[in-house]
Motif scaffolding. Structure first.
Motif, PDB file in Angstrom:
ATOM      1  N   VAL A   9       0.843  -1.202   0.000  1.00 28.45           N
ATOM      2  CA  VAL A   9       0.000   0.000   0.000  1.00 28.45           C
ATOM      3  C   VAL A   9       0.876   1.248   0.000  1.00 28.45           C
ATOM      4  O   VAL A   9       0.596   2.221  -0.726  1.00 28.45           O
ATOM      5  CB  VAL A   9      -0.965  -0.003   1.206  1.00 28.45           C
ATOM      6  N   MET A  10       1.957   1.249   0.766  1.00 23.40           N
ATOM      7  CA  MET A  10       2.850   2.406   0.804  1.00 23.40           C
ATOM      8  C   MET A  10       3.512   2.626  -0.559  1.00 23.40           C
ATOM      9  O   MET A  10       3.631   3.760  -1.023  1.00 23.40           O
ATOM     10  CB  MET A  10       3.881   2.231   1.916  1.00 23.40           C
ATOM     11  N   SER A  13       0.917   3.961  -3.045  1.00 22.74           N
ATOM     12  CA  SER A  13       0.543   5.355  -2.821  1.00 22.74           C
ATOM     13  C   SER A  13       1.596   6.321  -3.351  1.00 22.74           C
ATOM     14  O   SER A  13       1.271   7.463  -3.675  1.00 22.74           O
ATOM     15  CB  SER A  13       0.289   5.612  -1.334  1.00 22.74           C
ATOM     16  N   LYS A  14       2.853   5.865  -3.483  1.00 22.88           N
ATOM     17  CA  LYS A  14       3.919   6.738  -3.994  1.00 22.88           C
ATOM     18  C   LYS A  14       3.919   6.805  -5.513  1.00 22.88           C
ATOM     19  O   LYS A  14       4.177   7.848  -6.092  1.00 22.88           O
ATOM     20  CB  LYS A  14       5.278   6.259  -3.488  1.00 22.88           C
ATOM     21  N   TRP A  16       1.952   5.024  -9.200  1.00 23.90           N
ATOM     22  CA  TRP A  16       0.853   4.218  -9.714  1.00 23.90           C
ATOM     23  C   TRP A  16       1.317   3.537 -10.990  1.00 23.90           C
ATOM     24  O   TRP A  16       1.378   4.164 -12.038  1.00 23.90           O
ATOM     25  CB  TRP A  16      -0.359   5.098  -9.995  1.00 23.90           C
TER      26      TRP A  16
END
Length: 116
Positions: A9-10, A13-14, A16
């Motif tokens: 997830v981290m 989020s940075k 795509w």
């Protein structure tokens, strides 16, 4: 597993990555093979049912457990694919690189294999 999911997830989020909805048939059949392997303990169902005190509730509990396990494994795979896109490797810890998180996850996996 939870550590890898949070890390996915981290990473997602940075950046795509580009995602494709479906691959060719070989990728689909590979996924089916992995899904079958995940449920390799299915041979324990009949002995477990015969030892169950209240066999009427067994089917409901089994269905809920299988749905929960499917949800967890599906989420694990989807998060890995969302984080790395087409560069997703077969062994998810190799996607994490040689960072401390990856090394700790691999050491944790080694320690749990001894108990099996």
């Amino acid at each position: 597993m939870g550590v890898v999911m949070v890390e996915d997830v981290m990473i997602f989020s940075k950046h795509w990555p580009v995602l494709k909805a479906f691959g060719d048939f070989s990728i689909f059949s590979y996924g089916i093979g992995v899904a079958i392997y995940v449920f390799k303990g299915i041979g324990m169902i009949l002995p477990s049912e015969s030892e169950t005190k209240d066999q009427d509730k067994f089917v409901k509990v089994l269905g809920l457990c299988m749905a929960f396990i499917s949800l967890i494994y599906g989420s694990f795979g989807a998060l890995g694919y969302f984080a790395f896109g087409e560069e997703t490797k077969d062994i998810i810890t190799t996607n994490l690189g040689a960072r401390l998180v990856s090394i700790l996850v691999q050491m944790g996996m080694c320690s749990t294999l001894d108990e099996m």
